[in-house]
Design an enzyme around this catalytic site. Structure first.
Site, PDB file in Angstrom:
ATOM      1  N   HIS A   1     -61.834  41.180   1.045  1.00 55.29           N
ATOM      2  CA  HIS A   1     -63.239  41.565   0.849  1.00 55.29           C
ATOM      3  C   HIS A   1     -63.367  43.072   0.753  1.00 55.29           C
ATOM      4  O   HIS A   1     -63.762  43.724   1.720  1.00 55.29           O
ATOM      5  CB  HIS A   1     -64.087  41.027   2.002  1.00 55.29           C
ATOM      6  CG  HIS A   1     -65.552  40.960   1.699  1.00 55.29           C
ATOM      7  ND1 HIS A   1     -66.390  42.052   1.824  1.00 55.29           N
ATOM      8  CD2 HIS A   1     -66.331  39.953   1.267  1.00 55.29           C
ATOM      9  CE1 HIS A   1     -67.626  41.703   1.506  1.00 55.29           C
ATOM     10  NE2 HIS A   1     -67.621  40.439   1.164  1.00 55.29           N
ATOM     11  N   PHE A   2     -63.025  43.753  -0.346  1.00 50.04           N
ATOM     12  CA  PHE A   2     -62.448  43.107  -1.515  1.00 50.04           C
ATOM     13  C   PHE A   2     -61.095  43.740  -1.803  1.00 50.04           C
ATOM     14  O   PHE A   2     -60.851  44.841  -1.318  1.00 50.04           O
ATOM     15  CB  PHE A   2     -63.377  43.292  -2.721  1.00 50.04           C
ATOM     16  CG  PHE A   2     -64.719  42.632  -2.551  1.00 50.04           C
ATOM     17  CD1 PHE A   2     -64.884  41.277  -2.863  1.00 50.04           C
ATOM     18  CD2 PHE A   2     -65.813  43.339  -2.077  1.00 50.04           C
ATOM     19  CE1 PHE A   2     -66.133  40.669  -2.728  1.00 50.04           C
ATOM     20  CE2 PHE A   2     -67.053  42.726  -1.930  1.00 50.04           C
ATOM     21  CZ  PHE A   2     -67.213  41.401  -2.258  1.00 50.04           C
TER      22      PHE A   2
END
Lengths: 100, 183
Positions: B51-52
Site C-alpha cells: 500500500h502501495f
C-alpha cells in the site's frame, strides 16, 4: 383540574408539534428514506416496526439530548417503543410539553 | 513529551499484537472520557509492502483502527478507575457497574484482572474524513473523546493530527464486550 377548550386545543397542538419534531429527529439522525407523514405516532420503531437497531438507539439518545436537552438512560429502552412513548418520556422529563 | 502509558503498559491493556498494535504511547488520559496517544509511522510497517508498491501511504482504515485502539484504552482505564473507586468505598455490598461483579470486589488486585479481555468491538464508522495522507516519518497524534454512551455502545469523537494538520477526523461507535462473552 379542568382545562378550558382553548387550553385543551393548545396542548393538543403542542403535542402534535412535539411528535412532528421527534419524527424529524428520527428521520434526520437515522437517515431514514421516508417522509414525516409516513411515520405514525404509534408505529413500533425497533424490530418489526421501523427495524431500528441498538446503534440507531444510541443515535436517537444523542439526537434527543441535542434537540430537547433530555437524557435517556440504559434502563429506559421502552421509550423507543414508538414516537408517542418517546414524546411521553420527554414531556415527563421536562415537566410539560416543550414549547417549540 | 510526557508518557502516561508506555508501549509496554499498552500491551497489558490491549489484546492486539504485531502487526496490529497501532498505538505507541499514551500522553494524556482521562479514564472513561478521553485520551491522546501517539502512533509513529515507520517505513518498516508491513502494510507498506502493498500500500502501495510505488508510494507509501498508511491506509486510512488503519488510522481508524489506531483511533479505535486508543478508545479501548480510554474504556479500559475507565473500568479500572471504577474498580479502584469501589474498593475505597468498601461499605458498598454490591459494587456499581455490570463488569465489576466478575471480579473479587473486596480485594481488587488490578494485576489479576485480564483487562484486555474487556475490550469490545468497533461497531460503526459514522463519519470519517481523511484530509492528508500519513507517510513514513509522520507522527500521528491521536485523540479520542467519548461523546455519549447508551447500553454497551458509545459514540466517540476522534481526530488524528500530523503536526498541526488534521490527517483524519470523524465519529466512531464502539461497543464494550457483552457481559456474557467476558473472559
Amino acid at each position: 383540574m379542568t382545562l378550558s377548550y382553548e387550553e385543551t386545543e393548545r396542548l393538543a397542538i403542542q403535542r402534535m408539534e412535539l411528535n412532528r419534531r421527534i419524527k424529524a429527529v428520527l428521520i434526520e439522525r437515522l437517515g431514514l428514506d421516508m417522509s414525516l407523514d409516513h411515520l405514525t405516532d404509534d408505529q413500533s420503531l425497533f424490530g418489526r416496526g421501523l427495524g431500528l437497531d441498538s446503534i440507531d438507539a444510541l443515535e436517537l439518545v444523542v439526537g434527543v439530548e441535542d434537540m430537547f436537552n433530555v437524557s435517556i438512560y440504559d434502563g429506559d429502552m421502552e421509550v423507543f417503543g414508538s414516537v408517542n412513548k418517546l414524546a411521553d418520556y420527554i414531556i415527563d422529563q421536562l415537566g410539560g410539553v416543550p414549547v417549540l | 513529551m510526557r508518557t502516561v502509558l508506555s508501549a509496554d503498559e499498552i500491551r497489558q491493556l490491549l489484546p492486539h499484537r504485531w502487526p496490529f498494535l497501532l498505538l505507541d504511547r499514551v500522553i494524556e488520559l482521562d479514564p472513561g472520557k478521553a485520551a491522546t496517544g501517539i502512533k509513529n509511522v515507520s517505513v518498516n510497517e508491513p502494510y507498506f509492502q502493498g500500500h502501495f508498491p510505488h508510494e507509501y501511504i498508511m491506509p486510512g482504515v488503519l488510522i481508524v483502527e489506531a483511533l479505535a485502539q486508543l478508545t479501548a484504552i480510554v474504556y479500559c482505564q475507565g473500568v479500572l478507575s471504577e474498580i479502584a473507586a469501589t474498593s475505597t468505598s468498601s461499605q458498598l455490598e454490591t459494587p456499581v457497574g455490570p463488569l465489576v461483579g466478575k471480579f473479587d470486589a473486596k480485594e481488587p488486585d488490578v494485576s489479576d484482572i485480564q483487562i484486555s479481555s474487556l475490550v469490545g468491538y468497533l461497531v460503526a464508522i459514522k463519519a470519517m474524513k481523511f484530509k492528508r495522507p500519513a507517510v513514513p516519518g509522520d507522527q500521528l497524534v491521536l485523540k479520542s473523546r467519548i461523546l455519549s454512551t447508551f447500553g454497551i455502545l458509545s459514540q466517540v469523537s476522534v481526530t488524528a493530527h500530523i503536526r498541526s494538520e488534521i490527517a483524519a477526523e470523524g465519529v466512531l461507535i464502539v461497543s464494550q464486550r457483552p457481559a456474557n462473552e467476558g473472559a
